[in-house]
Design an enzyme around this catalytic site. Structure first.
Site, PDB file in Angstrom:
ATOM      1  N   ASP A  86     -94.567 -74.688 -15.706  1.00 44.22           N
ATOM      2  CA  ASP A  86     -93.470 -74.992 -14.406  1.00 44.22           C
ATOM      3  C   ASP A  86     -92.318 -75.673 -15.338  1.00 44.22           C
ATOM      4  OD1 ASP A  86     -95.319 -74.465 -12.663  1.00 44.22           O
ATOM      5  OD2 ASP A  86     -95.060 -75.891 -11.528  1.00 44.22           O
TER       6      ASP A  86
ATOM      7  N   LYS B 224     -89.357 -72.511  -8.283  1.00 41.95           N
ATOM      8  CA  LYS B 224     -89.829 -73.852  -7.424  1.00 41.95           C
ATOM      9  C   LYS B 224     -88.930 -74.789  -7.148  1.00 41.95           C
ATOM     10  CE  LYS B 224     -92.979 -77.742  -9.023  1.00 41.95           C
ATOM     11  NZ  LYS B 224     -93.784 -78.237 -10.175  1.00 41.95           N
TER      12      LYS B 224
ATOM     13  N   LYS C 118     -92.456 -71.377  -4.973  1.00 36.02           N
ATOM     14  CA  LYS C 118     -93.351 -72.790  -4.892  1.00 36.02           C
ATOM     15  C   LYS C 118     -92.773 -74.110  -4.146  1.00 36.02           C
ATOM     16  CE  LYS C 118     -96.027 -76.001  -7.620  1.00 36.02           C
ATOM     17  NZ  LYS C 118     -96.392 -76.160  -9.145  1.00 36.02           N
TER      18      LYS C 118
HETATM   19  O1  LIG Z   1     -94.584 -80.601  -8.628  1.00 37.21           O
HETATM   20  C1  LIG Z   1     -94.813 -81.409  -8.072  1.00 37.21           C
HETATM   21  C2  LIG Z   1     -94.569 -82.664  -7.133  1.00 37.21           C
HETATM   22  O2  LIG Z   1     -94.393 -83.691  -8.405  1.00 37.21           O
HETATM   23  C3  LIG Z   1     -95.313 -83.107  -6.443  1.00 37.21           C
HETATM   24  O3  LIG Z   1     -94.668 -84.133  -5.506  1.00 37.21           O
HETATM   25  P1  LIG Z   1     -95.326 -84.976  -4.489  1.00 37.21           P
HETATM   26  O4  LIG Z   1     -95.926 -86.283  -5.308  1.00 37.21           O
HETATM   27  O5  LIG Z   1     -94.049 -85.676  -3.639  1.00 37.21           O
HETATM   28  O6  LIG Z   1     -96.177 -84.277  -3.743  1.00 37.21           O
END
Ligand SMILES: O=C[C@H](O)COP(=O)(O)O
Length: 313
Positions: free
Chosen positions: A165, A229, A271
């Protein structure tokens, strides 16, 4: 080869974005992810609640719990179980991997220095599983050089990552430097393809206008990214269903218009990540066109328990 075709493609995208109100219209025409839709239809809390409005609360919650149990396996398979905090310890990574195996998540998503550690814990798991390791690259700002991103990508894949990613260069995108952005993404996509890993590109929607979100998504589709994403989870905002729909329609438009250059197999996925708080949020993202969810609250999403970490948004 990427760079040459990319330059022409970047101009084409820029022209298309400039021509653009079509993108807003296209946003209404999001192509459906049939698998996700089928699942959402089967698991629509609101529809179920309406149907069962005359039943007692206890009966409704029993039925909802049963539906959740039936479909949590499907939801789990769409979750990248994420831990990207600077202070994550080895014990935290071990717990992340244990939870991923227990609930059958798609991947654990970690910083590149934790890929080998996570791959080791997953390999040592007693229960059979197919949880992969997803590594973030150029995280969270996307502002390091293209060469650094490409080297971090190669390093992470060789350490055991099956998915990358990467973060787009937001400043260059906002400066209209299409060639720069395209080459930056293409360099990482090219390493992923050579080493047989999936590539997702984080565009950090909270920092972009709708036109920039659409253009960034199209550029990513053109150079063969597997996913776009929404967010890092470390900026000013997270995923919204509206952004997911816009991104899905944009990658679909890019594939339709420029298919000879676009992603192999034709489909670029979305995503949704950042600030997904509960199952309602998760299914709203899937309904809007996402097929993967990045979240640090994966366990609570599939068990219905209160999340250990509150949302930062
Ligand atoms: O890539 C994913 C994010 O860092 C997740 O974010 P979150 O902690 O708000 O779920």
């Amino acid at each position: 080869m990427w760079a040459r075709s990319g330059t022409r493609a970047a101009r084409a995208v820029a022209a298309s974005v400039a021509a653009g109100a079509g993108l807003a219209v296209a946003a209404q025409q999001t192509r459906e992810d049939k698998g996700a839709w089928a699942m959402c239809e089967a698991y629509d809390f609101r529809a179920e609640s309406q149907k069962l409005a005359s039943s007692s609360l206890a009966r409704v919650s029993k039925i909802v719990a049963k539906l959740q149990e039936q479909h949590s396996g499907d939801l789990a398979k769409r979750i990248d179980h994420t831990l990207l905090k600077a202070e994550a310890t080895v014990a935290d990574i071990e717990k992340l991997c244990r939870e991923a195996v227990q609930h059958g998540f798609k991947t654990v998503c970690v910083n590149s220095s934790n890929v080998k550690t996570a791959a080791g814990f997953l390999a040592a798991a007693e229960k059979p599983h197919d949880v992969g390791v997803c590594a973030v690259v150029g995280f969270p700002l996307g502002a390091c050089t293209t060469e650094t991103k490409a080297a971090e990508t190669e390093d992470a894949i060789r350490a055991g990552a099956s998915e990358i990613d990467m973060v787009i260069n937001v400043g260059r995108l906002k400066s209209g430097e299409w060639d720069y952005v395209l080459r930056d993404v293409a360099a990482v996509v090219s390493v992923c393809k050579r080493l047989d890993a999936g590539c997702k590109v984080i565009i950090e929607t909270c920092l972009l206008t709708d036109e920039e979100k659409a253009a960034a998504s199209m550029l990513c589709a053109l150079v063969g990214a597997d996913f776009v994403k929404t967010s890092t989870g470390f900026s000013t905002g997270g995923a919204t269903p509206e952004d997911v729909a816009l991104m899905k329609s944009s990658v679909t438009a890019a594939v339709d218009r420029f298919s000879p250059l676009a992603a192999k197999g034709g489909e670029v996925q979305v995503k949704a990540s950042g600030g997904i708080k509960g199952t309602d949020d998760a299914y709203a993202m899937l309904r809007a066109g996402a097929s993967r969810l990045g979240t640090s609250r994966g366990v609570s999403l599939v068990t219905g328990e209160t999340p250990a970490s509150p949302s930062s948004y």
